[in-house]
Motif scaffolding. Sequence first.
Motif, PDB file in Angstrom:
ATOM      1  N   LEU A 279      49.745 -34.943  29.378  1.00  0.00           N
ATOM      2  CA  LEU A 279      50.508 -34.915  28.132  1.00  0.00           C
ATOM      3  C   LEU A 279      49.664 -35.429  26.972  1.00  0.00           C
ATOM      4  N   LEU A 280      48.856 -36.450  27.240  1.00  0.00           N
ATOM      5  CA  LEU A 280      47.944 -36.974  26.226  1.00  0.00           C
ATOM      6  C   LEU A 280      46.966 -35.894  25.774  1.00  0.00           C
ATOM      7  N   VAL A 281      46.389 -35.196  26.738  1.00  0.00           N
ATOM      8  CA  VAL A 281      45.444 -34.124  26.417  1.00  0.00           C
ATOM      9  C   VAL A 281      46.132 -33.044  25.589  1.00  0.00           C
ATOM     10  N   LEU A 282      47.348 -32.679  25.978  1.00  0.00           N
ATOM     11  CA  LEU A 282      48.098 -31.647  25.256  1.00  0.00           C
ATOM     12  C   LEU A 282      48.326 -32.044  23.802  1.00  0.00           C
ATOM     13  N   LEU A 283      48.784 -33.281  23.577  1.00  0.00           N
ATOM     14  CA  LEU A 283      49.085 -33.721  22.218  1.00  0.00           C
ATOM     15  C   LEU A 283      47.837 -33.726  21.340  1.00  0.00           C
ATOM     16  N   LEU A 284      46.722 -34.200  21.887  1.00  0.00           N
ATOM     17  CA  LEU A 284      45.498 -34.262  21.091  1.00  0.00           C
ATOM     18  C   LEU A 284      44.957 -32.862  20.786  1.00  0.00           C
ATOM     19  N   LEU A 285      45.006 -31.960  21.761  1.00  0.00           N
ATOM     20  CA  LEU A 285      44.537 -30.592  21.520  1.00  0.00           C
ATOM     21  C   LEU A 285      45.403 -29.895  20.472  1.00  0.00           C
ATOM     22  N   VAL A 286      46.719 -30.024  20.606  1.00  0.00           N
ATOM     23  CA  VAL A 286      47.621 -29.379  19.647  1.00  0.00           C
ATOM     24  C   VAL A 286      47.460 -29.981  18.263  1.00  0.00           C
ATOM     25  N   ALA A 287      47.310 -31.300  18.189  1.00  0.00           N
ATOM     26  CA  ALA A 287      47.117 -31.949  16.890  1.00  0.00           C
ATOM     27  C   ALA A 287      45.854 -31.437  16.213  1.00  0.00           C
ATOM     28  N   GLY A 288      44.775 -31.318  16.995  1.00  0.00           N
ATOM     29  CA  GLY A 288      43.541 -30.794  16.422  1.00  0.00           C
ATOM     30  C   GLY A 288      43.684 -29.356  15.961  1.00  0.00           C
ATOM     31  N   ALA A 289      44.391 -28.548  16.750  1.00  0.00           N
ATOM     32  CA  ALA A 289      44.556 -27.137  16.401  1.00  0.00           C
ATOM     33  C   ALA A 289      45.458 -26.943  15.184  1.00  0.00           C
ATOM     34  N   ARG A 290      46.368 -27.871  14.959  1.00  0.00           N
ATOM     35  CA  ARG A 290      47.345 -27.731  13.876  1.00  0.00           C
ATOM     36  C   ARG A 290      46.810 -28.132  12.509  1.00  0.00           C
ATOM     37  N   ILE A 291      45.737 -28.919  12.470  1.00  0.00           N
ATOM     38  CA  ILE A 291      45.315 -29.453  11.179  1.00  0.00           C
ATOM     39  C   ILE A 291      44.499 -28.422  10.401  1.00  0.00           C
ATOM     40  N   LEU A 292      44.572 -28.554   9.077  1.00  0.00           N
ATOM     41  CA  LEU A 292      43.793 -27.715   8.176  1.00  0.00           C
ATOM     42  C   LEU A 292      43.196 -28.638   7.111  1.00  0.00           C
ATOM     43  N   PRO A 293      42.004 -29.188   7.382  1.00  0.00           N
ATOM     44  CA  PRO A 293      41.413 -30.130   6.418  1.00  0.00           C
ATOM     45  C   PRO A 293      41.088 -29.441   5.091  1.00  0.00           C
ATOM     46  N   SER A 294      41.229 -30.200   4.027  1.00  0.00           N
ATOM     47  CA  SER A 294      40.854 -29.735   2.689  1.00  0.00           C
ATOM     48  C   SER A 294      40.258 -30.919   1.943  1.00  0.00           C
ATOM     49  N   VAL A 295      39.725 -30.658   0.758  1.00  0.00           N
ATOM     50  CA  VAL A 295      39.133 -31.746  -0.019  1.00  0.00           C
ATOM     51  C   VAL A 295      40.185 -32.804  -0.314  1.00  0.00           C
ATOM     52  N   ASN A 296      41.376 -32.366  -0.705  1.00  0.00           N
ATOM     53  CA  ASN A 296      42.436 -33.318  -1.038  1.00  0.00           C
ATOM     54  C   ASN A 296      42.857 -34.149   0.167  1.00  0.00           C
ATOM     55  N   THR A 297      43.019 -33.493   1.319  1.00  0.00           N
ATOM     56  CA  THR A 297      43.458 -34.241   2.498  1.00  0.00           C
ATOM     57  C   THR A 297      42.378 -35.210   2.973  1.00  0.00           C
ATOM     58  N   VAL A 298      41.117 -34.846   2.805  1.00  0.00           N
ATOM     59  CA  VAL A 298      40.043 -35.769   3.171  1.00  0.00           C
ATOM     60  C   VAL A 298      40.067 -36.997   2.258  1.00  0.00           C
ATOM     61  N   ILE A 299      40.271 -36.785   0.948  1.00  0.00           N
ATOM     62  CA  ILE A 299      40.327 -37.908   0.007  1.00  0.00           C
ATOM     63  C   ILE A 299      41.501 -38.816   0.333  1.00  0.00           C
ATOM     64  N   VAL A 300      42.671 -38.213   0.545  1.00  0.00           N
ATOM     65  CA  VAL A 300      43.853 -39.018   0.877  1.00  0.00           C
ATOM     66  C   VAL A 300      43.678 -39.670   2.246  1.00  0.00           C
ATOM     67  N   GLY A 301      43.012 -38.961   3.176  1.00  0.00           N
ATOM     68  CA  GLY A 301      42.742 -39.542   4.489  1.00  0.00           C
ATOM     69  C   GLY A 301      41.865 -40.773   4.399  1.00  0.00           C
ATOM     70  N   MET A 302      40.890 -40.754   3.497  1.00  0.00           N
ATOM     71  CA  MET A 302      40.045 -41.939   3.298  1.00  0.00           C
ATOM     72  C   MET A 302      40.847 -43.087   2.685  1.00  0.00           C
ATOM     73  N   ALA A 303      41.748 -42.745   1.751  1.00  0.00           N
ATOM     74  CA  ALA A 303      42.618 -43.778   1.182  1.00  0.00           C
ATOM     75  C   ALA A 303      43.541 -44.349   2.255  1.00  0.00           C
ATOM     76  N   TYR A 304      44.039 -43.476   3.107  1.00  0.00           N
ATOM     77  CA  TYR A 304      44.877 -43.896   4.239  1.00  0.00           C
ATOM     78  C   TYR A 304      44.113 -44.876   5.126  1.00  0.00           C
ATOM     79  N   LEU A 305      42.849 -44.564   5.400  1.00  0.00           N
ATOM     80  CA  LEU A 305      42.014 -45.424   6.237  1.00  0.00           C
ATOM     81  C   LEU A 305      41.820 -46.798   5.588  1.00  0.00           C
ATOM     82  N   VAL A 306      41.489 -46.812   4.306  1.00  0.00           N
ATOM     83  CA  VAL A 306      41.258 -48.085   3.611  1.00  0.00           C
ATOM     84  C   VAL A 306      42.534 -48.925   3.594  1.00  0.00           C
ATOM     85  N   CYS A 307      43.644 -48.303   3.237  1.00  0.00           N
ATOM     86  CA  CYS A 307      44.911 -49.036   3.163  1.00  0.00           C
ATOM     87  C   CYS A 307      45.346 -49.530   4.537  1.00  0.00           C
ATOM     88  N   ARG A 308      45.175 -48.697   5.558  1.00  0.00           N
ATOM     89  CA  ARG A 308      45.578 -49.110   6.900  1.00  0.00           C
ATOM     90  C   ARG A 308      44.723 -50.266   7.396  1.00  0.00           C
TER      91      ARG A 308
END
Length: 387
Positions: A279-308
């Motif tokens: 189930l762990l493998v399934l969730l990680l594979l599906v999560a990877g397949a579902r994402i669509l990175p963009s410049v905006n999401t990378v910027i917000v992702g970095m902000a998410y990392l700093v804040c977290r």
Amino acid sequence: MNSDISRDRLDAVDPLDTQLRWLPATPPAGQEGRSRPALGLSPFPLAGLALLALGVGLGPHGLNILSRSVLSYLDPAVSLALAALGTLVGLGLKVRQPREARLFGASSVEAALTTLVVGVGILTVSLVQHPLEPWLFAVLLGTCAASSATTAETSADERRISAARIGDLDDVFPMVAGGLLLAILRNVSLASATSLVLLVIVIALAIALAGWLLVAQTTLESEQHVFVAGTLLLIGGAAAYLSQSALFGGLVAGLFWNLAGGPARERISQDIRYFQHPLLVLLLLVAGARILPSVNTVIVGMAYLVCRTAAKLGGGRLARRIVDRRASAEFEFILLAPGLTGIAFALNVLQVSGAADWAVSLLAIVVIGSIGSELLSLSLRPRGRRS
């Protein structure tokens, strides 16, 4: 006494964890009951990151092996996996131990602080266009950031064990908050959202009771496996039908089985832990397949990392003061590694939204932030203490 013996058997080291060197085959004296937390990235970070990357490569924006149609067929299995994750968290709560209440309180404070800090931080930098209220999108991201993944602690230091346990328990807050948030997504009024949450609780309890009775009555392992899998499918399917949180439904069922006890609880827990690796493998594979990175999401992702990161360090320090003021600063760093709960909740939001663009962006932000948090936790973890 019998319940303690039963719980010790439930918490025994998973043989697969031992084979993959996630846990020692023979824990140190006094630590025989410690088990690896369910479905976390931390115990095997490189494999977890590799699975996410593989999912991206196999997904619609890569080789298209996991195409959109294939991913839609996998939705029931994802709902089952989400329900199983919630159930494992519910079963892992040591509800009859007085000291657990203090640790649970500290973990809830830490998780709530993380949600608040990340939410406020995202509100100030969010570049993602979405039809949601800005505060709701920010709180959803804050909820994804709240959980931690800590390895089973094998040292004899009680203070490190407390820190690891807080990392286990801080999954509960985002699951409960996530259940309410997904209800708010569907209903404008708080009263309607509360009613929907109560409906999910009632349905999950009814299904959990039926599953518990069926497992208690059977003596054949094959039937037992079918009943447990069927129960999880029903919980996940009911949540999906109501467009609600399968994680929260699984948590309710896990708490019920935890309190009900008996041989049926032991059988259910053993079966779900048997399922957890695929189930762990399934969730990680599906999560990877579902994402669509963009410049905006990378910027917000970095902000998410700093804040977290800032929130976990501050929340960890606050939790340390609640549990044990004498604990070392290492306490906070133990909580930096992200749990799979955040990615799982983002997947749950994606399901509920019907794969809306804003939910795809939310999942991408969480995955980017989780990868960054994992790498940061590995680099900051004190030498000589690495798992």
